[in-house]
Design a protein around this motif. Structure first.
Motif, mmCIF file in Angstrom:
data_model
loop_
_atom_site.group_PDB
_atom_site.id
_atom_site.type_symbol
_atom_site.label_atom_id
_atom_site.label_comp_id
_atom_site.label_asym_id
_atom_site.label_seq_id
_atom_site.Cartn_x
_atom_site.Cartn_y
_atom_site.Cartn_z
ATOM 1 N N ASP A 102 -6.034 -8.219 -1.212
ATOM 2 C CA ASP A 102 -6.600 -7.073 -0.480
ATOM 3 C C ASP A 102 -6.362 -7.194 1.017
ATOM 4 N N TYR A 121 -10.155 2.644 6.276
ATOM 5 C CA TYR A 121 -11.362 2.315 5.527
ATOM 6 C C TYR A 121 -12.531 3.208 5.959
ATOM 7 N N SER A 144 -6.347 -6.491 -8.449
ATOM 8 C CA SER A 144 -5.654 -5.982 -7.258
ATOM 9 C C SER A 144 -4.142 -6.166 -7.360
ATOM 10 N N SER A 147 -3.324 -2.762 -8.660
ATOM 11 C CA SER A 147 -4.124 -1.590 -8.272
ATOM 12 C C SER A 147 -3.647 -1.095 -6.906
ATOM 13 N N SER A 149 -5.620 -0.315 -4.480
ATOM 14 C CA SER A 149 -6.744 -0.337 -3.544
ATOM 15 C C SER A 149 -7.005 -1.714 -2.955
ATOM 16 N N SER A 150 -7.821 -1.706 -1.925
ATOM 17 C CA SER A 150 -8.137 -2.920 -1.179
ATOM 18 C C SER A 150 -9.555 -2.778 -0.646
ATOM 19 N N GLY A 162 -13.939 0.006 0.482
ATOM 20 C CA GLY A 162 -12.665 0.056 -0.225
ATOM 21 C C GLY A 162 -11.822 1.225 0.271
ATOM 22 N N TYR A 163 -10.501 1.028 0.199
ATOM 23 C CA TYR A 163 -9.589 2.132 0.503
ATOM 24 C C TYR A 163 -8.386 2.011 -0.427
ATOM 25 N N GLY A 164 -7.889 3.131 -0.886
ATOM 26 C CA GLY A 164 -6.726 3.084 -1.768
ATOM 27 C C GLY A 164 -5.709 4.155 -1.437
ATOM 28 N N ARG A 169 0.214 -0.126 -3.764
ATOM 29 C CA ARG A 169 0.385 -0.852 -5.027
ATOM 30 C C ARG A 169 1.481 -1.914 -4.853
#
Ligand code: NZQ
Ligand code: ZN
Length: 393
Positions: A102, A121, A144, A147, A149-150, A162-164, A169
């Protein structure tokens, strides 16, 4: 079932010794690598040296940045962005778990962005590009590795957010179950709880006609619960470690959520716990998820009956469905206890004097609802934190 697009670009390379392929995969994305990792287990086990060797053998230059800690911090992300810019790296390789990955994802979107990386974020900017990222996974948990997101903790206010974005990816992820042999029992259990939560966040939906993915979720949960005690009792059992590792990726690579509305309230409620008390995310979830279930099950009892019967083999009480539901939740708590996880705040030695503050933070002062199964306001979230005290059990 909802309409959906499923696209997961992460190339997964799985099995014994696959970390030796780091250089081969990384060189497809550039010549100079930022190697990002955590607190030191990869140094102690010699994994870092092996990965560096693989990268150098493939002709890549390596710049290193360690120190990503569990619940990774914004300050290190900012340091990584500066370093990556100064060294003009082409890509990042993260070695470790969700925290190192992340942190690397945040560095990846921060480098090409002119503003401050926290903007993403804080909901002030959208990531359009990122440095390419590769992963060598050492703990099956956060998912992760594939995914988009982080989750980063801003020390200023201890905000864990979290933010994605699809550009985040990873391009490739190398998964060798042998690398997880050194995981202590507690970290193994935390990972298991996290991947189960990723499945349950998707399972508890109000969407109808999702029987196929219901069954996939149920099978994944049963299988994880079967393998987890084996991996804990026999840390070097390759089969158990391998099944758990693959399950952790599938739990969070989006497959199980297709066509469903997902919930994620429990994750948001948990993030306040790990932000304030630095508890492992999986241990926070083993406390929050059962409490969330007790609070929301009346919104769709049939789904909770199905969960109890199909996942835990509870005998269905047709006259009193609530009994079936509560027995299912009890068995989930039992499972968490059996693998050494807390299910109450007291068991995790978390004080109860800041529940109101956490409920306010989680809902941005009651301006944001959490979850979709039952949209939760500040008073609901507070009630769930109160259930985390376990007095009603
Ligand atoms: O720091 P090192 O020395 O690497 O030690 C780590 C760390 O102390 C240790 N560890 C990892 N692999 C090991 C090992 N020890 C011995 N042998 C190994 N093979 O385990 C500890 C935990 O590592 P961490 O990376 O923090 O674990 P995890 O993968 O559970 O990541 C947790 C973070 O991911 C976030 C969580 O909120 C939390 O901050 N999440 C990220 C998600 C995502 N990006 O999609 C989704 C998740 O829901 C989650 O929120
Ligand atoms: Zn999680």
């Amino acid at each position: 079932m909802l309409n959906f697009t499923f696209s997961n670009v992460t190339k997964i390379i799985f099995g014994r010794g696959v970390e030796e392929q780091t250089g081969k995969e990384a060189k497809l994305w550039g010549k100079k690598v930022l190697l990002h990792y955590g607190g030191g287990h990869i140094v102690r086990t010699g994994l870092k040296d092996r990965v560096v060797e693989s990268l150098r053998e493939a002709g890549l230059e390596v710049v290193e940045l360690g120190g990503a800690q569990p619940n990774p911090r914004l300050s290190l992300v900012r340091e990584g962005i500066e370093l990556a810019r100064k060294e003009k790296v082409d890509l990042i390789v993260a070695v470790g778990g969700g925290s190192a990955i992340d942190s690397a994802k945040a560095i990846g979107i921060g480098v090409p962005y002119e503003g401050d990386v926290w903007d993403f974020y804080a909901g002030k900017a959208k990531a359009e590009e990122s440095l390419p990222l590769g992963v060598v996974l050492t703990i099956p948990a956060a998912g992760s590795e594939s995914s988009p997101s982080s989750v980063i903790t801003n020390e200023d206010g201890w905000l864990k957010v979290g933010y994605g974005a699809l550009v985040m990816r990873p391009k490739f992820a190398l998964l060798n179950p042998e690398l997880t042999f050194t995981l202590p029992a507690y970290q193994t259990a935390c990972g298991v709880s996290d991947m189960m939560a990723h499945i349950m966040e998707r399972y508890f939906t109000q969407e109808g006609d999702v029987g196929f993915s219901d069954h996939l979720c149920e099978a994944a949960l049963r299988s994880i619960m079967q393998e987890a005690p084996i991996a804990i009792a026999e840390p070097e059992n390759y089969g158990a470690r391998a099944n758990i590792m693959w399950a952790g990726t599938i739990a969070h690579n989006d497959l199980l959520g297709m066509g469903r509305s997902e919930d994620w309230a429990s994750h948001n409620i948990e993030h306040e716990l790990s932000a304030l008390y630095d508890i492992a995310h999986g241990a926070g979830l083993s406390i929050v998820f059962p409490a969330w279930m007790k609070y929301v099950y009346k919104q769709n009892p049939q789904r909770f009956v199905q969960f109890a019967v199909r996942v835990f083999g509870v005998e269905q009480d047709f006259h009193k469905p609530e009994r079936t539901i509560l027995e299912g939740i009890r068995r989930l708590e039992d499972f968490f206890h059996r693998i050494g996880l807390p299910t109450t705040l007291a068991e995790a030695e978390i004080p109860v004097d800041r529940l109101q503050e956490m409920a306010e933070k989680a809902t941005a002062g009651d301006t944001q609802k959490l979850g979709s199964f039952m949209p939760l306001g500040q008073a609901d979230v507070l009630a769930i934190y109160e259930l985390c005290q376990g007095e009603t059990r």
